[in-house]
Design a protein around this motif. Structure first.
Motif, short mmCIF file in Angstrom:
data_model
loop_
_atom_site.label_atom_id
_atom_site.label_comp_id
_atom_site.label_asym_id
_atom_site.label_seq_id
_atom_site.Cartn_x
_atom_site.Cartn_y
_atom_site.Cartn_z
N UNK A 114 0.83 -1.21 0.00
CA UNK A 114 0.00 0.00 0.00
C UNK A 114 0.86 1.26 0.00
N UNK A 115 1.95 1.21 0.81
CA UNK A 115 2.83 2.38 0.89
C UNK A 115 3.48 2.69 -0.45
N UNK A 116 3.91 1.64 -1.15
CA UNK A 116 4.66 1.87 -2.38
C UNK A 116 3.76 2.56 -3.41
N UNK A 117 2.46 2.32 -3.33
CA UNK A 117 1.55 2.99 -4.25
C UNK A 117 1.55 4.49 -4.02
N UNK A 118 1.85 4.92 -2.76
CA UNK A 118 1.93 6.36 -2.47
C UNK A 118 3.24 6.94 -2.95
N UNK A 119 4.33 6.19 -2.77
CA UNK A 119 5.65 6.75 -3.08
C UNK A 119 6.04 6.57 -4.54
N UNK A 120 5.50 5.55 -5.18
CA UNK A 120 5.80 5.34 -6.60
C UNK A 120 4.51 4.96 -7.33
N UNK A 121 3.58 5.94 -7.44
CA UNK A 121 2.25 5.60 -7.96
C UNK A 121 2.25 5.07 -9.39
N UNK A 122 3.29 5.36 -10.16
CA UNK A 122 3.28 4.92 -11.56
C UNK A 122 3.77 3.49 -11.73
N UNK A 123 4.42 2.96 -10.70
CA UNK A 123 4.97 1.60 -10.82
C UNK A 123 3.85 0.57 -10.70
N UNK A 124 4.09 -0.58 -11.33
CA UNK A 124 3.15 -1.69 -11.24
C UNK A 124 3.59 -2.58 -10.07
N UNK A 125 2.64 -2.99 -9.23
CA UNK A 125 2.99 -3.78 -8.06
C UNK A 125 2.51 -5.22 -8.23
N UNK A 126 3.41 -6.18 -8.07
CA UNK A 126 3.05 -7.60 -8.11
C UNK A 126 3.13 -8.16 -6.70
N UNK A 127 2.07 -8.82 -6.25
CA UNK A 127 2.06 -9.33 -4.88
C UNK A 127 2.20 -10.85 -4.87
N UNK A 128 3.32 -11.34 -4.30
CA UNK A 128 3.54 -12.77 -4.21
C UNK A 128 3.06 -13.29 -2.86
N UNK A 129 3.05 -14.63 -2.69
CA UNK A 129 2.41 -15.15 -1.48
C UNK A 129 3.31 -15.09 -0.25
N UNK A 130 4.64 -15.14 -0.39
CA UNK A 130 5.48 -14.92 0.78
C UNK A 130 6.83 -14.35 0.36
N UNK A 131 7.71 -14.05 1.34
CA UNK A 131 8.95 -13.37 1.01
C UNK A 131 9.89 -14.22 0.20
N UNK A 132 9.90 -15.54 0.46
CA UNK A 132 10.84 -16.36 -0.30
C UNK A 132 10.39 -16.41 -1.76
N UNK A 133 9.07 -16.41 -2.00
CA UNK A 133 8.56 -16.36 -3.38
C UNK A 133 8.91 -15.02 -4.03
N UNK A 134 8.77 -13.94 -3.26
CA UNK A 134 9.04 -12.61 -3.81
C UNK A 134 10.52 -12.47 -4.17
N UNK A 135 11.38 -13.01 -3.29
CA UNK A 135 12.82 -12.92 -3.57
C UNK A 135 13.18 -13.76 -4.80
#
Lengths: 238, 212, 278
Positions: free
Chosen positions: C168-189
């Protein structure tokens, strides 16, 4: 090259096997449960009992047509609302058992329907009651026809346990992900291990299915074979 | 539940669209690939039959999630970048094609072998007989099971949630965490999946009865 | 027989209705019981912790146990609340599963890198902060992106985790970027390493853990939010909530807290030890 071989260190293999054990445990338990409940529900659906069959049929259709991941969420997040708090392992067993029971029930219904009506009529004419005829004459034939389809359904079940990583089931898939998540060099070796381990289990099951099909297939008419084939294709997964 | 639809209607609709899009693309390619391997399984050439058998057994016996994650994680690391949506759709296509191949093969084999012999005797080549005599009959036979395969495909497309594919299940996870109402959210998501799968499922049962 | 069964059918239908009504009304059975009392009876507190987050809670492949700062802190606090023989039980959670699990009573408390936010405080009770993190970004070494502003352009892809407030925060600081949400941190990394995104965003503590394991990646641009971590308990569990706050104070005053900070963070490059000690 050495770093890649390190992926198969005893520590990692042991960790994978611990995951495989959970996969097998969840699969076997839900196979047993769904076999029993699937047959009961399939019969209830077939025999057209007022209210009961209609309700059971409706519930089967609803659950059959939802993705397994949703059923997993419903059991893990939903069951506690009615006072039962399963851990990921039991939540997976319940979700898989419920989902696969509905699949097996559908196969059983189709299987009974494929038995010629003459069988039932003949048995009734020989003095058996409706339930006796169903229990001793129709059902055994139907289940024999259905075994390949049911085994193929259970192969899907084994593969589908991997989806339970979404509720953090510590299964084979989850453990492999943990290993390659901590060391990128192990990614390909882990995928290889995953593919081989799942393939060995599922392919042996499908060989078993073919063996059973051959052993019992001898006295079947062509019509039955097609019904079986069709049910195999209808048998579905997540 | 109503509040979920009111507050997150747009997200849910996007998810529904992505799920449908991915399922249709995957169905299209899985039908083509599946039919090719099904025909390969029935030709006289032994090598072709073995290749088809191996392809079908491999993709039938490995979980869809493993195939999808392979395209999401491994291929981009060493070969070429693939988005989550694309890797999910590719995984779904390969996985489903194996099942569709089995369905089509059983359809081809359910056509009386006399038909093939008869057409060959009448001067048609193997491929002509396949194209004009066998396949049209086989496809009529396999329409209900193919419909069921499509339902499976729609349900299976939920693996896109694992690779951030913006499908219905992914949107559901995001909405559930955002609204903190997981049960209501997942009930909504379930309802939307049923809108896609249930009518098709009843229609296929009707077709089966009609053709039987 | 058929008649009897049809009656059973009616009963079955009623049962389904009752169960589904019960489920819809979001039964309050969880709120009625006193969790602290139950825990004292069973001499066990059940914690929801992360298992994919280096330094805070990470599943160790060697012995299949979760280890990290939060796990150790939870153990110390359990001993303060239940006495020397008190047992801490750990259940793995992800950002996605932790809130429903707490609401359902599968776990007694969440200590899983969870930021205290006003929205979450409506659903759960937070203790005071036990660790002050801040959101940052992790990028591949040599990436043109030097800070969060570098992500604010069309085509930039940021990876995050479902259910974390960093997305949610990143949408405020970088509103033009596309955000992909993975299921946990190891998946995101793993997704970052596979080039599925330009940067991974979450709290600096978690990112430091990742950069230790993966020298090819570093935290850039410093923090751009304040993320105080709190321990969450279910609403209406005042006794447990108070016990948690007291236990935290005791652990801090006894010097145990600083020992744990030292144990987990002393060799983390760029980590402000003095600022973290209490």
């Amino acid at each position: 090259m050495l770093t890649v071989l390190g992926a198969y260190s005893w520590v990692n293999i042991k960790f994978l096997l611990e995951g495989a054990w959970v996969t097998v445990f969840v699969s076997v338990l839900s196979i047993i449960l769904s076999y029993i409940f699937g047959i009961i529900l399939g019969v209830i659906r077939y025999v057209k009992i007022k209210y009961l069959s209609a309700i059971v049929g409706f519930v089967i259709d609803i659950i059959r047509n939802l993705p397994l991941i949703l059923i997993l969420f419903f059991t893990y997040f939903g069951l506690p609302h009615i006072g039962f708090k399963p851990d990921p392992i039991w939540a997976s067993v319940i979700a898989m058992a419920v989902f696969e029971s509905m699949m097996v029930a559908e196969i059983v219904r189709a299987g009974i329907a494929s038995i010629p009506v003459g069988q039932m009529e003949g048995a009734r004419a020989n003095g058996l009651s409706y339930w006796q005829a169903l229990r001793y004459i129709v059902l055994p034939q139907a289940i024999r026809n259905m075994i390949p389809a049911i085994v193929s359904q259970f192969i899907s079940l084994v593969k589908d346990t991997s989806l339970a990583t979404i509720i953090v089931l510590p299964d084979l898939m989850n453990h492999a992900q943990i290993i390659y998540g901590q060391n990128t060099n192990y990614t390909i070796p882990m995928f290889l291990a995953l593919a081989v381990m799942y393939f060995v289990v599922c392919y042996s099951l499908s060989l078993l299915s073919r063996y059973l099909e051959k052993r019992i297939g001898g006295n079947n008419s062509k019509k039955h074979d097609h019904a079986v084939e069709q049910a195999i294709e209808n048998g579905s997964d997540a | 539940m109503i509040s979920i639809f009111q507050n997150y209607g747009g997200e849910l609709l996007t998810g529904l669209g992505q799920t449908l899009l991915c399922s249709i693309i995957a169905l299209f390619f899985a039908l083509i690939i599946g039919s090719i391997f099904a025909i390969m399984e029935t030709v006289p050439n032994k090598a072709a039959r073995i290749i088809a058998r191996v392809y079908i057994e491999v993709f039938r016996n490995i979980p869809l999630l493993v195939i999808t994650m392979f395209f999401y994680v491994v291929i981009p690391m060493y070969v070429v970048k693939i988005s989550g949506f694309a890797s999910g759709t590719i995984g779904l296509t390969l996985y489903s094609s194996a099942f569709i191949a089995e369905t089509v093969r059983s359809g081809i084999q359910s056509v009386d072998p006399g038909q093939m012999e008869g057409s060959r005797a009448n001067g048609l080549s193997f491929w002509q007989a396949m194209r004009y005599i066998i396949l049209p009959q086989a496809f009529r036979y396999v329409i209900p099971p193919l419909g069921n395969q499509f339902i499976n495909l729609v349900k299976n497309s939920s693996v896109l949630a694992f690779v951030a594919g913006f499908d219905l299940m992914y949107q559901g996870n995001v909405i559930a965490s955002d609204s903190l109402q997981s049960m209501s959210t997942y009930l909504c998501v379930g309802l939307l999946y049923l809108i896609l799968t249930l009518p098709l499922s009843y229609y296929m049962r009707y077709l089966e009865k009609k053709l039987a | 027989m058929k008649k009897i069964l049809s009656k059973i059918g009616l009963v079955f239908a009623l049962l389904i209705m009752v169960v589904s009504l019960g489920a819809c009304s979001q039964s309050s059975s969880g709120a009625k019981r006193d969790v602290l009392k139950d825990d004292k009876q069973s001499n066990t507190i059940t914690w929801g912790v992360k298992a994919d987050t280096k330094l805070f809670g990470l599943m160790e492949v060697k012995d299949n146990r979760i280890k990290g700062f939060e796990v150790d802190l939870a153990k110390a606090m359990t001993k303060q609340i239940l006495g020397k023989n008190g047992k801490a039980r750990f259940i793995q959670v992800t950002s996605q599963t932790r809130m429903p699990l707490l609401a359902n009573g599968n776990i007694d408390a969440i200590m899983a890198t969870m930021t205290i936010t006003p929205e979450r405080a409506k659903q759960v009770d937070f203790t005071r902060s036990y660790f002050d993190a801040g959101q940052a970004i992790l990028v591949k070494n040599g990436s043109p992106i030097k800070n969060v502003k570098g992500l604010n352009h069309k085509g930039a892809v940021v990876l995050g985790v479902v259910g974390s407030n960093s997305v949610q925060n990143i949408k405020k600081f970088a509103p033009k970027a596309r955000v992909l949400q993975l299921s946990d941190y190891s998946q995101a990394l793993t997704a970052l390493k596979s080039g599925q995104g330009d940067a991974l965003t979450t709290d600096n503590g978690i990112l430091y853990g990742m950069s230790i394991e993966n020298p090819g990646y570093s935290v850039v641009g410093g923090t751009f939010t304040k993320e105080p971590y709190g321990i969450a308990t279910a609403k209406g569990q005042k006794p447990l909530h108070n016990a948690m706050n007291n236990a935290l104070t005791k652990v801090e005053n006894s010097g145990q807290y600083n020992k744990l900070i030292y144990k987990w963070f002393h060799n983390v490059r760029g980590f402000d030890m003095k600022g973290a000690e209490r």
